[in-house]
Design a protein around this motif. Structure first.
Motif, mmCIF file in Angstrom:
data_model
loop_
_atom_site.group_PDB
_atom_site.id
_atom_site.type_symbol
_atom_site.label_atom_id
_atom_site.label_comp_id
_atom_site.label_asym_id
_atom_site.label_seq_id
_atom_site.Cartn_x
_atom_site.Cartn_y
_atom_site.Cartn_z
ATOM 1 N N SER A 1 0.830 -1.194 0.000
ATOM 2 C CA SER A 1 0.000 0.000 0.000
ATOM 3 C C SER A 1 0.865 1.245 0.000
ATOM 4 O O SER A 1 1.912 1.293 0.658
ATOM 5 C CB SER A 1 -0.900 -0.002 1.243
ATOM 6 N N PRO A 2 0.452 2.296 -0.713
ATOM 7 C CA PRO A 2 1.204 3.547 -0.700
ATOM 8 C C PRO A 2 1.251 4.118 0.709
ATOM 9 O O PRO A 2 0.314 3.920 1.494
ATOM 10 C CB PRO A 2 0.379 4.447 -1.636
ATOM 11 N N PRO A 3 2.334 4.803 1.072
ATOM 12 C CA PRO A 3 2.438 5.390 2.407
ATOM 13 C C PRO A 3 1.266 6.331 2.672
ATOM 14 O O PRO A 3 0.908 7.158 1.837
ATOM 15 C CB PRO A 3 3.768 6.156 2.354
ATOM 16 N N GLY A 4 0.642 6.185 3.829
ATOM 17 C CA GLY A 4 -0.438 7.087 4.196
ATOM 18 C C GLY A 4 -1.779 6.760 3.599
ATOM 19 O O GLY A 4 -2.735 7.511 3.784
ATOM 20 N N GLU A 5 -1.912 5.638 2.900
ATOM 21 C CA GLU A 5 -3.200 5.308 2.292
ATOM 22 C C GLU A 5 -4.221 4.971 3.370
ATOM 23 O O GLU A 5 -3.914 4.306 4.360
ATOM 24 C CB GLU A 5 -3.054 4.125 1.339
ATOM 25 N N ASP A 6 -5.448 5.437 3.188
ATOM 26 C CA ASP A 6 -6.538 5.137 4.106
ATOM 27 C C ASP A 6 -7.065 3.750 3.765
ATOM 28 O O ASP A 6 -7.902 3.578 2.871
ATOM 29 C CB ASP A 6 -7.641 6.189 3.951
ATOM 30 N N LEU A 7 -6.590 2.735 4.476
ATOM 31 C CA LEU A 7 -6.965 1.360 4.178
ATOM 32 C C LEU A 7 -8.424 1.072 4.511
ATOM 33 O O LEU A 7 -9.064 0.249 3.859
ATOM 34 C CB LEU A 7 -6.058 0.397 4.927
ATOM 35 N N MET A 8 -8.969 1.741 5.525
ATOM 36 C CA MET A 8 -10.382 1.542 5.849
ATOM 37 C C MET A 8 -11.266 2.036 4.705
ATOM 38 O O MET A 8 -12.279 1.433 4.385
ATOM 39 C CB MET A 8 -10.748 2.274 7.140
ATOM 40 N N GLN A 9 -10.866 3.128 4.097
ATOM 41 C CA GLN A 9 -11.632 3.666 2.979
ATOM 42 C C GLN A 9 -11.508 2.768 1.750
ATOM 43 O O GLN A 9 -12.462 2.597 0.990
ATOM 44 C CB GLN A 9 -11.132 5.080 2.645
ATOM 45 N N ALA A 10 -10.334 2.181 1.566
ATOM 46 C CA ALA A 10 -10.093 1.359 0.386
ATOM 47 C C ALA A 10 -10.666 -0.044 0.527
ATOM 48 O O ALA A 10 -10.921 -0.718 -0.470
ATOM 49 C CB ALA A 10 -8.584 1.271 0.126
ATOM 50 N N ALA A 11 -10.900 -0.503 1.760
ATOM 51 C CA ALA A 11 -11.335 -1.879 1.999
ATOM 52 C C ALA A 11 -12.749 -2.122 1.467
ATOM 53 O O ALA A 11 -13.590 -1.221 1.447
ATOM 54 C CB ALA A 11 -11.291 -2.196 3.492
ATOM 55 N N ASP A 12 -12.988 -3.352 1.036
ATOM 56 C CA ASP A 12 -14.321 -3.776 0.613
ATOM 57 C C ASP A 12 -15.217 -3.798 1.848
ATOM 58 O O ASP A 12 -14.977 -4.535 2.798
ATOM 59 C CB ASP A 12 -14.236 -5.171 -0.008
ATOM 60 N N ASP A 13 -16.260 -2.981 1.827
ATOM 61 C CA ASP A 13 -17.119 -2.823 3.000
ATOM 62 C C ASP A 13 -17.722 -4.140 3.454
ATOM 63 O O ASP A 13 -17.921 -4.363 4.650
ATOM 64 C CB ASP A 13 -18.239 -1.823 2.662
ATOM 65 N N ARG A 14 -17.990 -5.036 2.542
ATOM 66 C CA ARG A 14 -18.624 -6.310 2.874
ATOM 67 C C ARG A 14 -17.755 -7.146 3.812
ATOM 68 O O ARG A 14 -18.277 -7.940 4.609
ATOM 69 C CB ARG A 14 -18.896 -7.081 1.583
ATOM 70 N N TYR A 15 -16.438 -6.993 3.733
ATOM 71 C CA TYR A 15 -15.534 -7.866 4.478
ATOM 72 C C TYR A 15 -14.767 -7.142 5.580
ATOM 73 O O TYR A 15 -13.909 -7.758 6.219
ATOM 74 C CB TYR A 15 -14.561 -8.531 3.511
ATOM 75 N N ALA A 16 -15.030 -5.863 5.811
ATOM 76 C CA ALA A 16 -14.344 -5.100 6.864
ATOM 77 C C ALA A 16 -15.171 -5.187 8.144
ATOM 78 O O ALA A 16 -16.107 -4.408 8.354
ATOM 79 C CB ALA A 16 -14.146 -3.650 6.429
ATOM 80 N N TRP A 17 -14.818 -6.131 9.005
ATOM 81 C CA TRP A 17 -15.641 -6.428 10.170
ATOM 82 C C TRP A 17 -15.590 -5.355 11.245
ATOM 83 O O TRP A 17 -16.464 -5.309 12.109
ATOM 84 C CB TRP A 17 -15.228 -7.778 10.756
ATOM 85 N N ASN A 18 -14.584 -4.506 11.244
ATOM 86 C CA ASN A 18 -14.498 -3.457 12.259
ATOM 87 C C ASN A 18 -14.994 -2.113 11.744
ATOM 88 O O ASN A 18 -14.741 -1.076 12.356
ATOM 89 C CB ASN A 18 -13.064 -3.333 12.772
ATOM 90 N N ARG A 19 -15.699 -2.095 10.624
ATOM 91 C CA ARG A 19 -16.170 -0.834 10.043
ATOM 92 C C ARG A 19 -17.026 -0.043 11.032
ATOM 93 O O ARG A 19 -16.810 1.162 11.227
ATOM 94 C CB ARG A 19 -16.974 -1.128 8.784
ATOM 95 N N GLN A 20 -17.991 -0.680 11.672
ATOM 96 C CA GLN A 20 -18.889 0.034 12.575
ATOM 97 C C GLN A 20 -18.188 0.506 13.844
ATOM 98 O O GLN A 20 -18.612 1.488 14.464
ATOM 99 C CB GLN A 20 -20.082 -0.850 12.927
ATOM 100 N N LEU A 21 -17.114 -0.168 14.230
ATOM 101 C CA LEU A 21 -16.352 0.279 15.396
ATOM 102 C C LEU A 21 -15.508 1.508 15.074
ATOM 103 O O LEU A 21 -15.308 2.386 15.918
ATOM 104 C CB LEU A 21 -15.445 -0.850 15.892
ATOM 105 N N VAL A 22 -15.024 1.569 13.847
ATOM 106 C CA VAL A 22 -14.105 2.639 13.453
ATOM 107 C C VAL A 22 -14.836 3.918 13.068
ATOM 108 O O VAL A 22 -14.368 5.027 13.350
ATOM 109 C CB VAL A 22 -13.208 2.146 12.291
ATOM 110 N N GLU A 23 -15.989 3.807 12.435
ATOM 111 C CA GLU A 23 -16.679 4.979 11.896
ATOM 112 C C GLU A 23 -16.955 6.075 12.934
ATOM 113 O O GLU A 23 -16.758 7.258 12.640
ATOM 114 C CB GLU A 23 -17.978 4.552 11.208
ATOM 115 N N PRO A 24 -17.395 5.740 14.171
ATOM 116 C CA PRO A 24 -17.612 6.821 15.151
ATOM 117 C C PRO A 24 -16.346 7.585 15.502
ATOM 118 O O PRO A 24 -16.410 8.741 15.947
ATOM 119 C CB PRO A 24 -18.155 6.070 16.379
ATOM 120 N N LEU A 25 -15.182 6.955 15.296
ATOM 121 C CA LEU A 25 -13.918 7.621 15.595
ATOM 122 C C LEU A 25 -13.442 8.479 14.432
ATOM 123 O O LEU A 25 -12.934 9.588 14.631
ATOM 124 C CB LEU A 25 -12.852 6.576 15.938
ATOM 125 N N THR A 26 -13.613 7.988 13.218
ATOM 126 C CA THR A 26 -13.095 8.715 12.057
ATOM 127 C C THR A 26 -13.875 9.995 11.763
ATOM 128 O O THR A 26 -13.384 10.857 11.035
ATOM 129 C CB THR A 26 -13.106 7.815 10.807
#
Length: 293
Positions: free
Chosen positions: A7-32
């Motif tokens: 991955s390029p330095p500084g890339e937002d991996l949460m943004q790039a991840a396939d939402d269907r398979y990112a199991w911590n999406r709901q935990l991270v969103e309130p923080l971001t």
């Protein structure tokens, strides 16, 4: 994605991840959404399995390792739940125990790989609970189909259209048993699935009674399993696989020679043992055919 890239330095991996398979999406969103908090601080988490293994050549220790094999299986977070609480289809077109499995193989630039160009090849398969509205409270109870084909049609169409958009063509394979001993469980589900799938015109599917075809005898198991997988060979050959190998070293960043044009969607009762065996055999037949083994 190129399995060999980073991955390029500084890339937002949460943004790039396939939402269907990112199991911590709901935990991270309130923080971001907080001021000054960047998505680059977080790493997407999958529920699944990853294994990498080197396979050494058969021509002597000095020839190197001709193959690097990478297996990635990731489970969808949609319609998640335990075995008896998340089965079948829902109104959004999601199914329980949805898993995407990709077998990647890197062919080394080595004399041991004569006849095969170096680079990556890959085959994707998917599995998911039978796309019917059904329930079963325990293994000791029968199966209840809670909606008929007419009421389940819209949800199945959503499910089917999503697979087509994601993977291209789709071929449904059911491994359910039609044995009289399982009439109140897999027999009921098999009949309901047949009626449901026939609601979509042009949909391709096949029922393969795994238990009737593969007896489990240790002397004939492999042969019977291969014969079962062979019955899907026409479709498997038509959808193909990803071939990103290149004959010339300087051509490594060129577009793939071919892309996979569809996917086989396999299910049994819980998409576990029988599905594992068929998917393994399909992947083995694909790799052996590619390498001319």
């Amino acid at each position: 994605a190129n399995p060999g890239s980073s991955s390029p330095p500084g890339e937002d991996l949460m943004q790039a991840a396939d939402d269907r398979y990112a199991w911590n999406r709901q935990l991270v969103e309130p923080l971001t959404v907080q001021p000054g908090v960047s998505g680059r601080w977080f790493m997407p988490i999958i529920q699944g399995f990853v294994q990498i293994r080197e396979f050494h050549g058969q021509t002597g220790a000095g020839r190197g390792a001709p193959l690097l094999m990478l297996l990635i299986a990731r489970r969808s977070r949609m319609r998640a739940g335990t075995r008896y609480n998340a089965r079948g289809l829902d109104d959004e077109g999601e199914t329980g125990n949805w898993v995407e499995t990709e077998q990647l193989v890197k062919i080394r630039r080595s004399a041991a790989t004569a006849g095969a160009s170096p680079g990556w090849i890959s085959l994707v398969q998917v599995r998911g609970s039978a796309p019917v509205f059904w329930e079963q409270s325990s293994a000791m109870q029968g199966i209840s189909v809670t909606r008929g084909p007419q009421l389940g049609h819209l949800a199945l169409e959503k499910h089917h259209r999503w697979i087509e958009a994601e993977y291209g063509g789709v071929f449904y394979v059911s491994l359910l048993s039609k044995s009289p001993a399982k009439r109140e469980t897999e027999g009921i589900l098999s009949e309901a699935l047949s009626g449901q799938l026939q609601m979509i015109g042009g949909l391709q599917w096949k029922h393969l009674d795994f238990h009737a075809s593969v007896t489990g005898d240790e002397h004939s198991f492999d042969i019977q399993l291969d014969k079962l997988a062979q019955r899907l060979s026409d479709y498997a050959n038509s959808v193909g696989y990803l071939d990103a190998t290149q004959e010339a070293p300087e051509a490594e960043q060129q577009p793939p020679q071919r892309q996979q044009q569809g996917v086989i969607r396999t299910s049994c009762l819980d998409c576990l043992d029988r599905t594992n065996l068929l998917q393994q055999q399909l992947a083995w037949r694909w790799l052996a055919g590619y390498l001319g083994a």
